[in-house]
Scaffold this active site. Structure first.
Site, short mmCIF file in Angstrom:
data_model
loop_
_atom_site.label_atom_id
_atom_site.label_comp_id
_atom_site.label_asym_id
_atom_site.label_seq_id
_atom_site.Cartn_x
_atom_site.Cartn_y
_atom_site.Cartn_z
N ARG A 131 57.12 117.98 -65.55
CA ARG A 131 56.22 116.83 -65.54
C ARG A 131 56.32 116.02 -64.25
NH1 ARG A 131 56.95 114.40 -71.73
NH2 ARG A 131 56.55 116.40 -72.83
N CYS A 132 56.59 116.69 -63.17
CA CYS A 132 56.77 116.03 -61.87
C CYS A 132 55.49 116.16 -61.05
CB CYS A 132 57.96 116.67 -61.14
SG CYS A 132 58.29 116.00 -59.49
N GLY A 133 55.30 115.23 -60.14
CA GLY A 133 54.15 115.34 -59.26
C GLY A 133 54.22 116.56 -58.35
#
Length: 263
Positions: free
Chosen positions: A137-139
């Protein structure tokens, strides 16, 4: 003149002044001060030792550690701990330990895969390894997973392996179970490279393989892993060759991978 000398003598006597060359012994207060001044050095080596079952150094909370762990900060701990004098002495064993750590190779470690089965890393002997701490769920997730998959597909038959270690220490961006992580990576990004059990990469519960990686490319305690998708490049002999920050694109590492594969 006699009157002036007499007055000066009486004044000096009344104030109990002594000349700098007096032969009188120092007062007890001066002796007590000298003893107190040397006490911390004596206590540092004798009285101020930790009890057998206590940790060698205190710990402080850190947002970089996992929710059930603490992160060790040696300098701050030594300055604030009541068990140490306000004096920092760097143990000589630090540099010795760092040299010992770098004598190892990645092949000395066994890890658990995403299905929690033991995987000895010596199975990758003779291959070039790109080791990455991943998150769902990281950019940086989309670009990194896509490029890692493409690099692996392009070079796997030439001896490249991408080893992905999920980690939830950065913004809680890998909260899922191993099964959820596996489904996410394999379904959305068609990841065929090995994915391993979720680990800590910073703090006192750091996985041994990450202790090795950081000590090989960051000094004794190792520079902290800064964020998701930090990368380590390991040569065919199991030695760490290069370390890349999270913002380094996998495609930017391609030339380094090509050189190691050709070596």
């Amino acid at each position: 003149m006699r009157h002036k000398l007499s007055s000066i003598f009486q004044l000096k006597k009344g104030l109990n002044l002594r000349t700098p060359f007096t032969s009188q012994p120092p007062k007890m207060s001066s002796m007590a001060f000298s003893a107190t001044f040397f006490t911390p050095l004596h206590h540092f080596t004798h009285a101020r030792t930790n009890p057998p079952n206590s940790p060698s150094f205190p710990f402080i909370k850190s947002s970089l550690a996992s929710s059930n762990s603490t992160f060790f900060h040696p300098t701050l701990s030594l300055q604030t701990s009541p068990t140490f004098p306000r004096l920092f002495i760097k143990p000589r064993s630090f540099s010795v330990h760092a040299r010992a750590a770098t004598e190892k190779t990645i092949y000395d470690f066994t890890v658990k895969d995403i299905d929690r089965k033991d995987v000895p890393l010596n199975k990758f002997k003779g291959k070039v390894l790109l080791i990455v701490n991943v998150a769902s769920r990281c950019g940086l997730t989309s670009s990194n997973y896509s490029e890692l998959s493409r690099l692996y597909e392009k070079y796997k038959n030439q001896g490249l392996e991408v080893l992905a270690f999920p980690c939830n220490q950065f913004g809680m961006q890998e909260p899922g179970s191993n099964e959820e992580i596996k489904q996410f990576a394999c379904t959305r990004y068609k990841a065929e490279f090995p994915i391993f059990d979720k680990v800590d990469v910073n703090g006192p519960f750091t996985a041994p393989v990450y202790q090795f990686l950081k000590s090989s490319a960051g000094g004794f305690l190792g520079d902290l892993i800064k964020w998701n998708f930090e990368k380590f490049l390991v040569d065919k002999n199991g030695k760490v060759i290069e370390r890349y920050p999270p913002t380094t694109s996998p495609f930017q590492i391609e030339k380094d991978i090509q050189r190691l594969l050709a070596a």
